[in-house]
Design a protein around this motif. Structure first.
Motif, PDB file in Angstrom:
ATOM      1  N   ASP A 287       0.837  -1.207   0.000  1.00  0.00           N
ATOM      2  CA  ASP A 287       0.000   0.000   0.000  1.00  0.00           C
ATOM      3  C   ASP A 287       0.875   1.262   0.000  1.00  0.00           C
ATOM      4  OD1 ASP A 287      -2.298  -1.533   0.014  1.00  0.00           O
ATOM      5  OD2 ASP A 287      -2.762  -1.184   2.143  1.00  0.00           O
TER       6      ASP A 287
ATOM      7  N   ALA B 272       1.149   4.186  -3.002  1.00  0.00           N
ATOM      8  CA  ALA B 272       0.996   5.632  -2.726  1.00  0.00           C
ATOM      9  C   ALA B 272       2.231   6.392  -3.202  1.00  0.00           C
ATOM     10  CB  ALA B 272       0.769   5.863  -1.243  1.00  0.00           C
TER      11      ALA B 272
ATOM     12  N   ARG C   2       2.303   6.982  -6.917  1.00  0.00           N
ATOM     13  CA  ARG C   2       1.378   8.025  -7.392  1.00  0.00           C
ATOM     14  C   ARG C   2       2.045   9.397  -7.442  1.00  0.00           C
ATOM     15  NH1 ARG C   2      -2.396   4.760  -4.700  1.00  0.00           N
ATOM     16  NH2 ARG C   2      -2.432   5.989  -2.798  1.00  0.00           N
TER      17      ARG C   2
END
Length: 191
Positions: free
Chosen positions: A181, A185, A188
């Motif tokens: 996770d 992130a 991005r």
């Protein structure tokens, strides 16, 4: 007549690096090093000067190996997101396999911050990662993978900090889902 050195310095540094990596600087005694390297104290001091100097050489060796691996991946992969994902995934797998080991540079940063030579070596290693990432990000921007509004140096600093943080999370045994996770992130930021 001076005696000839009866051991390979590079192999000795590699073995010391592994011992420091497993046990930490403070928990590795001179006697531990002499035993691991199978040498006497006279040979040790003649070759390395001190435990701290051998530790610095071990950090330099580790940073050289890790930097070489990072550079290879960043040059081989044609897409920056794939390269960053691959780099971090390798680190995550290493930490999931052996969370007690972690990253020798992160270990040094947390264990030896009061030792100027070690702190300096840690800073140099982190700057090396930043520089390699910045170069890869600049090339990616030139290929059109990053928008012109993105600052490759700023992104490199973010990713360098993220990589060090992911190593700490690995030592804390945060687990695969947490790590993946966090990686998603971080990627991005390249959008």
């Amino acid at each position: 007549m001076a005696r000839t050195r009866e051991f390979d310095i590079d192999q000795a540094v590699d073995r010391a690096m592994d011992l420091f990596w497993r046990r930490g600087y403070a928990e590795t005694s001179l006697q531990d090093l002499l035993k691991e390297l199978s040498i006497g104290s006279g040979s040790f001091y003649a070759a390395f000067g001190s435990k701290e100097q051998l530790y610095i050489r071990s950090l330099e060796r580790y940073a050289s190996l890790q930097g070489g691996d990072l550079e290879k991946i960043l040059e081989e992969e044609t897409e920056i997101r794939t390269a960053v994902r691959k780099v971090v995934s390798i680190l995550v797998e290493a930490d999931l396999t052996d969370p007690t080991r972690g990253c020798l540079v992160v270990n040094a940063a947390t264990q030896c911050a009061d030792q100027p030579a070690a702190a300096d070596r840690v800073s140099t290693a982190i700057r090396q990662v930043e520089s390699l990432l910045a170069g890869a990000l600049e090339r990616a921007q030139a290929r059109g993978e990053l928008s012109p509004g993105k600052d490759p140096r700023e992104l490199a600093r973010f990713l360098t900090t993220f990589i060090q943080g992911i190593r700490v999370a690995g030592r804390a045994r945060m687990g695969r889902e947490f790590m993946e996770d966090a990686l998603s992130a971080a990627l991005r930021a390249l959008d």
